[in-house]
Design an enzyme around this catalytic site. Structure first.
Site, PDB file in Angstrom:
ATOM      1  N   HIS A   1      -3.667  -5.276   0.747  1.00 36.54           N
ATOM      2  CA  HIS A   1      -3.079  -5.668   2.029  1.00 36.54           C
ATOM      3  C   HIS A   1      -3.091  -7.192   2.172  1.00 36.54           C
ATOM      4  O   HIS A   1      -4.004  -7.753   2.785  1.00 36.54           O
ATOM      5  CB  HIS A   1      -3.840  -5.020   3.187  1.00 36.54           C
TER       6      HIS A   1
ATOM      7  N   GLU B   1      -1.424  -8.973   4.101  1.00 37.92           N
ATOM      8  CA  GLU B   1      -1.270  -9.380   5.506  1.00 37.92           C
ATOM      9  C   GLU B   1      -2.598  -9.493   6.236  1.00 37.92           C
ATOM     10  O   GLU B   1      -2.675 -10.118   7.303  1.00 37.92           O
ATOM     11  CB  GLU B   1      -0.338  -8.394   6.234  1.00 37.92           C
TER      12      GLU B   1
ATOM     13  N   CYS C   1       0.835  -1.204   0.000  1.00 40.37           N
ATOM     14  CA  CYS C   1       0.000   0.000   0.000  1.00 40.37           C
ATOM     15  C   CYS C   1       0.875   1.262   0.000  1.00 40.37           C
ATOM     16  O   CYS C   1       1.532   1.553  -0.979  1.00 40.37           O
ATOM     17  CB  CYS C   1      -0.976  -0.036   1.176  1.00 40.37           C
TER      18      CYS C   1
END
Length: 258
Positions: free
Chosen positions: A212, A214, A108
């Site tokens: 994202h 994660e 990001c």
């Protein structure tokens, strides 16, 4: 002082942010043993990069538009969304990581900052500039949309996909590409979703993604699991290459030592 870490694990430096714990957890949950070093201007630990075998540039605040020569945008952005100290610290992180030829994963904001570091620019607000919606959070929740992966790009090689669905929580994106960078994926034009080196096979690993990985709901998605694993695999493979090179350089006989 540098942070001590075990030598038998993969040592990853992750830049600090409000949701740092998500990134740390993502790597600690990897099948491979990973130790994480938090890199932060609050800790004043830039030298800890020398303990790292890879760097993750995390998400968070907007990049100061003065970094891409658009000071006029300051009046159109919330100053609370900019952290000049963080920009400065992570600028040095990128500089040091490139000098050390460390693999880098930008997520990001991390992708955006890497692009700006190399002379690129950003679309400061996607809805305002393009009238495209569907990328920023709604009521605090990530959105989800499709991306289109360029053939034969690093992301294509890592995921094995030409299209896929990812989460989304950003209002900015890459506009002009930085020097020697290549677009690896897009959503709808002109929203860039991933970038890499133009000559990726000749440089250390770099992949920037706008989503994202994660915190994707599906952690088995190739756009999450495969990205983390490719980053870690690169480190292990190049650690072994370095070890083999060092062994070849070591003297093998008493006469060579003498």
């Amino acid at each position: 002082m540098r942070t001590p870490v075990p030598l038998n694990s993969i040592r990853i430096g992750i830049t600090d942010c409000a949701r740092y714990a998500n990134y740390e957890r993502w790597f600690l949950d990897a099948p491979t043993k990973v130790d994480v070093i938090r890199l932060s201007y609050n800790l004043n630990n830039l030298d800890d990069i020398h303990n790292c075998e890879g760097i993750v540039l995390s998400g968070g605040e907007d990049v100061d538009p003065r970094r891409y020569k658009r000071p006029d945008l300051l009046g159109r952005l919330e100053l609370t969304d900019i952290d000049e100290n963080r920009d400065e610290f992570e600028w040095e992180v990128i500089e040091r990581a490139l000098e050390l030829k460390l693999p880098i994963l930008g997520i990001c904001r991390g992708m955006q900052l890497f692009n700006v570091y190399h002379g690129g620019t950003l679309i400061f607000d996607i809805p305002s500039v393009t009238n495209i919606i569907g990328h920023a959070k709604i009521q605090g929740m990530d959105q989800r949309h499709e991306i289109f992966v360029g053939e034969k790009t690093l992301l294509n090689k890592i995921t094995g996909c030409c299209t896929g669905a990812v989460n989304s929580s950003h209002h900015q994106c890459v506009e002009t590409l930085g020097k020697n960078l290549l677009i690896a994926a897009r959503a709808e034009d002109p929203v860039v979703e991933a970038i890499q080196w133009q000559n990726a096979h000749e440089k250390p690993f770099y992949l920037g993604v706008q989503w994202h990985p994660e915190r994707m709901v599906d952690q088995n998605s190739p756009f999450s699991y495969n990205i983390r694993q490719a980053f870690l695999d690169y480190i292990v493979e190049h650690r072994e290459e370095s070890t083999n090179e060092n062994e070849e350089e070591m003297p093998t006989t008493i006469s060579e030592i003498a």
